[in-house]
Design an enzyme around this catalytic site. Sequence first.
Site, PDB file in Angstrom:
ATOM      1  N   ALA A  11     -14.128  -2.232  -2.438  1.00 27.92           N
ATOM      2  CA  ALA A  11     -15.361  -1.621  -1.913  1.00 27.92           C
ATOM      3  C   ALA A  11     -15.532  -1.789  -0.395  1.00 27.92           C
ATOM      4  O   ALA A  11     -16.229  -1.008   0.236  1.00 27.92           O
ATOM      5  CB  ALA A  11     -16.569  -2.227  -2.628  1.00 27.92           C
ATOM      6  N   LYS A  38     -12.188 -11.725  -2.022  1.00 26.89           N
ATOM      7  CA  LYS A  38     -12.995 -12.862  -1.565  1.00 26.89           C
ATOM      8  C   LYS A  38     -14.479 -12.562  -1.754  1.00 26.89           C
ATOM      9  O   LYS A  38     -14.823 -11.515  -2.288  1.00 26.89           O
ATOM     10  CB  LYS A  38     -12.679 -13.240  -0.121  1.00 26.89           C
ATOM     11  CG  LYS A  38     -12.727 -12.122   0.875  1.00 26.89           C
ATOM     12  CD  LYS A  38     -12.241 -12.646   2.224  1.00 26.89           C
ATOM     13  CE  LYS A  38     -12.452 -11.612   3.299  1.00 26.89           C
ATOM     14  NZ  LYS A  38     -12.011 -12.003   4.614  1.00 26.89           N
ATOM     15  N   ALA A 124      -5.182   9.798  -9.357  1.00 28.49           N
ATOM     16  CA  ALA A 124      -5.181  10.971  -8.481  1.00 28.49           C
ATOM     17  C   ALA A 124      -4.607  10.603  -7.116  1.00 28.49           C
ATOM     18  O   ALA A 124      -5.284   9.949  -6.328  1.00 28.49           O
ATOM     19  CB  ALA A 124      -6.606  11.501  -8.325  1.00 28.49           C
ATOM     20  N   ASN A 126      -4.353  12.319  -4.624  1.00 27.36           N
ATOM     21  CA  ASN A 126      -5.222  12.855  -3.572  1.00 27.36           C
ATOM     22  C   ASN A 126      -6.472  13.452  -4.228  1.00 27.36           C
ATOM     23  O   ASN A 126      -6.364  14.285  -5.124  1.00 27.36           O
ATOM     24  CB  ASN A 126      -4.489  13.923  -2.748  1.00 27.36           C
ATOM     25  CG  ASN A 126      -5.140  14.105  -1.386  1.00 27.36           C
ATOM     26  OD1 ASN A 126      -6.356  14.235  -1.302  1.00 27.36           O
ATOM     27  ND2 ASN A 126      -4.340  14.111  -0.338  1.00 27.36           N
ATOM     28  N   PHE A 127      -7.650  13.014  -3.766  1.00 31.09           N
ATOM     29  CA  PHE A 127      -8.918  13.491  -4.325  1.00 31.09           C
ATOM     30  C   PHE A 127      -9.455  14.709  -3.563  1.00 31.09           C
ATOM     31  O   PHE A 127     -10.459  15.285  -3.982  1.00 31.09           O
ATOM     32  CB  PHE A 127      -9.980  12.398  -4.243  1.00 31.09           C
ATOM     33  CG  PHE A 127      -9.816  11.268  -5.226  1.00 31.09           C
ATOM     34  CD1 PHE A 127      -9.929  11.490  -6.595  1.00 31.09           C
ATOM     35  CD2 PHE A 127      -9.590   9.970  -4.797  1.00 31.09           C
ATOM     36  CE1 PHE A 127      -9.815  10.436  -7.510  1.00 31.09           C
ATOM     37  CE2 PHE A 127      -9.475   8.911  -5.694  1.00 31.09           C
ATOM     38  CZ  PHE A 127      -9.583   9.148  -7.056  1.00 31.09           C
ATOM     39  N   HIS A 154       0.038  10.273   8.182  1.00 28.82           N
ATOM     40  CA  HIS A 154      -1.101   9.396   7.870  1.00 28.82           C
ATOM     41  C   HIS A 154      -1.319   8.386   8.985  1.00 28.82           C
ATOM     42  O   HIS A 154      -0.449   8.144   9.813  1.00 28.82           O
ATOM     43  CB  HIS A 154      -0.860   8.648   6.551  1.00 28.82           C
ATOM     44  CG  HIS A 154      -1.078   9.496   5.342  1.00 28.82           C
ATOM     45  ND1 HIS A 154      -0.118  10.357   4.860  1.00 28.82           N
ATOM     46  CD2 HIS A 154      -2.151   9.638   4.529  1.00 28.82           C
ATOM     47  CE1 HIS A 154      -0.586  10.991   3.796  1.00 28.82           C
ATOM     48  NE2 HIS A 154      -1.819  10.581   3.573  1.00 28.82           N
ATOM     49  N   LYS A 158      -1.367   2.591   6.654  1.00 30.72           N
ATOM     50  CA  LYS A 158      -0.952   2.934   5.282  1.00 30.72           C
ATOM     51  C   LYS A 158       0.245   2.088   4.852  1.00 30.72           C
ATOM     52  O   LYS A 158       1.197   1.914   5.611  1.00 30.72           O
ATOM     53  CB  LYS A 158      -0.613   4.436   5.210  1.00 30.72           C
ATOM     54  CG  LYS A 158      -0.341   4.898   3.807  1.00 30.72           C
ATOM     55  CD  LYS A 158      -0.436   6.410   3.689  1.00 30.72           C
ATOM     56  CE  LYS A 158      -0.124   6.864   2.276  1.00 30.72           C
ATOM     57  NZ  LYS A 158      -1.010   6.274   1.267  1.00 30.72           N
TER      58      LYS A 158
HETATM   59  N1  NAD Z   1      -6.299   9.333  -3.779  1.00 26.37           N
HETATM   60  C1  NAD Z   1      -6.829   9.612  -2.583  1.00 26.37           C
HETATM   61  O1  NAD Z   1      -7.378  10.705  -2.334  1.00 26.37           O
HETATM   62  C2  NAD Z   1      -6.746   8.578  -1.505  1.00 26.37           C
HETATM   63  C3  NAD Z   1      -7.335   8.781  -0.262  1.00 26.37           C
HETATM   64  C4  NAD Z   1      -7.276   7.774   0.681  1.00 26.37           C
HETATM   65  C5  NAD Z   1      -6.603   6.596   0.363  1.00 26.37           C
HETATM   66  N2  NAD Z   1      -6.031   6.446  -0.839  1.00 26.37           N
HETATM   67  C6  NAD Z   1      -5.390   5.200  -1.268  1.00 26.37           C
HETATM   68  O2  NAD Z   1      -6.428   4.276  -1.546  1.00 26.37           O
HETATM   69  C7  NAD Z   1      -5.975   2.958  -1.274  1.00 26.37           C
HETATM   70  C8  NAD Z   1      -6.958   2.287  -0.327  1.00 26.37           C
HETATM   71  O3  NAD Z   1      -6.922   2.934   0.919  1.00 26.37           O
HETATM   72  P1  NAD Z   1      -7.857   2.469   2.128  1.00 26.37           P
HETATM   73  O4  NAD Z   1      -7.465   3.289   3.293  1.00 26.37           O
HETATM   74  O5  NAD Z   1      -9.270   2.452   1.681  1.00 26.37           O
HETATM   75  O6  NAD Z   1      -7.343   0.970   2.330  1.00 26.37           O
HETATM   76  P2  NAD Z   1      -8.132  -0.280   2.924  1.00 26.37           P
HETATM   77  O7  NAD Z   1      -7.085  -1.248   3.356  1.00 26.37           O
HETATM   78  O8  NAD Z   1      -9.158   0.165   3.905  1.00 26.37           O
HETATM   79  O9  NAD Z   1      -8.901  -0.862   1.653  1.00 26.37           O
HETATM   80  C9  NAD Z   1      -8.283  -1.588   0.635  1.00 26.37           C
HETATM   81  C10 NAD Z   1      -9.285  -2.599   0.131  1.00 26.37           C
HETATM   82  O10 NAD Z   1      -8.708  -3.287  -0.979  1.00 26.37           O
HETATM   83  C11 NAD Z   1      -9.167  -4.622  -0.908  1.00 26.37           C
HETATM   84  N3  NAD Z   1      -8.316  -5.508  -1.692  1.00 26.37           N
HETATM   85  C12 NAD Z   1      -7.111  -6.013  -1.392  1.00 26.37           C
HETATM   86  N4  NAD Z   1      -6.710  -6.859  -2.367  1.00 26.37           N
HETATM   87  C13 NAD Z   1      -7.679  -6.850  -3.293  1.00 26.37           C
HETATM   88  C14 NAD Z   1      -7.855  -7.521  -4.528  1.00 26.37           C
HETATM   89  N5  NAD Z   1      -6.952  -8.374  -4.989  1.00 26.37           N
HETATM   90  N6  NAD Z   1      -8.978  -7.278  -5.241  1.00 26.37           N
HETATM   91  C15 NAD Z   1      -9.907  -6.434  -4.781  1.00 26.37           C
HETATM   92  N7  NAD Z   1      -9.802  -5.783  -3.609  1.00 26.37           N
HETATM   93  C16 NAD Z   1      -8.701  -5.989  -2.877  1.00 26.37           C
HETATM   94  C17 NAD Z   1      -9.129  -4.946   0.587  1.00 26.37           C
HETATM   95  O11 NAD Z   1      -9.973  -6.047   0.875  1.00 26.37           O
HETATM   96  C18 NAD Z   1      -9.670  -3.659   1.168  1.00 26.37           C
HETATM   97  O12 NAD Z   1     -11.063  -3.712   1.290  1.00 26.37           O
HETATM   98  C19 NAD Z   1      -4.567   3.115  -0.727  1.00 26.37           C
HETATM   99  O13 NAD Z   1      -3.629   2.924  -1.778  1.00 26.37           O
HETATM  100  C20 NAD Z   1      -4.505   4.555  -0.256  1.00 26.37           C
HETATM  101  O14 NAD Z   1      -3.213   5.087  -0.290  1.00 26.37           O
HETATM  102  C21 NAD Z   1      -6.080   7.415  -1.781  1.00 26.37           C
HETATM  103  O1  LIG Z   2      -5.123   7.079   3.629  1.00 23.18           O
HETATM  104  C1  LIG Z   2      -4.307   7.045   2.690  1.00 23.18           C
HETATM  105  O2  LIG Z   2      -3.611   6.045   2.446  1.00 23.18           O
HETATM  106  C2  LIG Z   2      -4.164   8.228   1.819  1.00 23.18           C
HETATM  107  N1  LIG Z   2      -3.416   8.131   0.766  1.00 23.18           N
HETATM  108  C3  LIG Z   2      -3.201   9.132  -0.206  1.00 23.18           C
HETATM  109  C4  LIG Z   2      -1.731   9.417  -0.346  1.00 23.18           C
HETATM  110  O3  LIG Z   2      -0.928   8.471  -0.308  1.00 23.18           O
HETATM  111  O4  LIG Z   2      -1.362  10.556  -0.539  1.00 23.18           O
HETATM  112  C5  LIG Z   2      -4.048  10.369  -0.028  1.00 23.18           C
HETATM  113  C6  LIG Z   2      -4.408  10.675   1.374  1.00 23.18           C
HETATM  114  C7  LIG Z   2      -4.917   9.452   2.128  1.00 23.18           C
END
Ligand code: NAD
Ligand SMILES: O=C(O)C1=N[C@H](C(=O)O)CCC1
EC number: 1.17.1.8
Length: 265
Positions: A11, A38, A124, A126-127, A154, A158
């Site tokens: 979160a 944490k 998903a 990508n959302f 990206h 990442k």
């Molecule tokens: N599917 C989508 O559309 C989409 C879009 C953006 C990002 N993502 C993916 O979402 C994930 C998160 O991306 P982000 O940019 O928000 O990363 P981020 O690093 O900003 O956030 C990750 C969070 O996970 C927390 N975390 C780490 N270990 C943890 C644990 N053991 N328990 C609970 N929380 C924990 C961290 O403290 C951090 O707040 C990545 O895998 C990214 O590729 C997916």
């Molecule tokens: O910011 C990221 O990390 C993203 N991850 C997803 C991916 O791996 O495709 C979707 C886009 C953002």
Amino acid sequence: MEEIKIVIAGARGRMGSEAVKLVGDTAHFSLVAVVDHKHEGKSLKELEGFDVDVPIYTDIEKCFVETKPDVLIDLTTPEIGKIHTKKALLNGVRPVVGTTGFSEEDLKELQQLTEEKGIGAIIAPNFALGAILMMKFSQMAARYFQDVEIIEQHHDQKLDAPSGTGLKTAEMIATVRDEKQQGHPNEKELLTGARGANYNGIRLHSVRLPGLIAHQEVLFGGDGQTLKIRHDSYNRASFMSGVKLAVENVMKVDLLVYGLENILE
Ligand SMILES: NC(=O)c1ccc[n+]([C@@H]2O[C@H](COP(=O)([O-])OP(=O)(O)OC[C@H]3O[C@@H](n4cnc5c(N)ncnc54)[C@H](O)[C@@H]3O)[C@@H](O)[C@H]2O)c1
Ligand SMILES: O=C(O)C1=N[C@H](C(=O)O)CCC1
């Protein structure tokens, strides 16, 4: 609409904090707790930038037992996301997973678990709705253009490469394209990686730079012509309508759905 009780893992992150806003702004969604590595025992409200009074757990199973959510939204890291998804299914909680970096074996294992437990999960890569269309349009184009390279771009924080979206695009294209090695048969990389990763002969190139969010171009080549299909996410809000759709739909399925294209009407 019936209330959906939600836990968000990750979160405090870039995506997770947007998801906290989404849940707060959606009348039939209710945030019951968050999972972090944490801040055990604190309220999310005690952390800077949040005004939601829900408990923070570091133990996801304890969180499930005590708060009894319907859905887990996981936005963490590839390693942690897999563990959370498994634990959710084992505890009867429906996972909506945006976390990327899952392998084919991970997906198979999770699919098996959803079948055993008879509850739904949505993973998903990508959302963003535009990104789903970009993938679908690319799959359509690949029937006519067999030569294709994917360039995903990206932000430099990442962890996984290629991106989940890049990989999913290649997988979707591979369903309509015969396996084919592209470029000159005798081509030679003078620097390892120059031609990118190789998925069934489709080349995938990963760019990581500060300033970027999430972007992808799918480049097709034919006789005397090229076709480019591109999507850009300029902020994380771009992903939230897809998260909402996934949370609503995960309540209606009893199997693993991999990719939002499978639930878009
Ligand atoms: N599917 C989508 O559309 C989409 C879009 C953006 C990002 N993502 C993916 O979402 C994930 C998160 O991306 P982000 O940019 O928000 O990363 P981020 O690093 O900003 O956030 C990750 C969070 O996970 C927390 N975390 C780490 N270990 C943890 C644990 N053991 N328990 C609970 N929380 C924990 C961290 O403290 C951090 O707040 C990545 O895998 C990214 O590729 C997916
Ligand atoms: O910011 C990221 O990390 C993203 N991850 C997803 C991916 O791996 O495709 C979707 C886009 C953002």
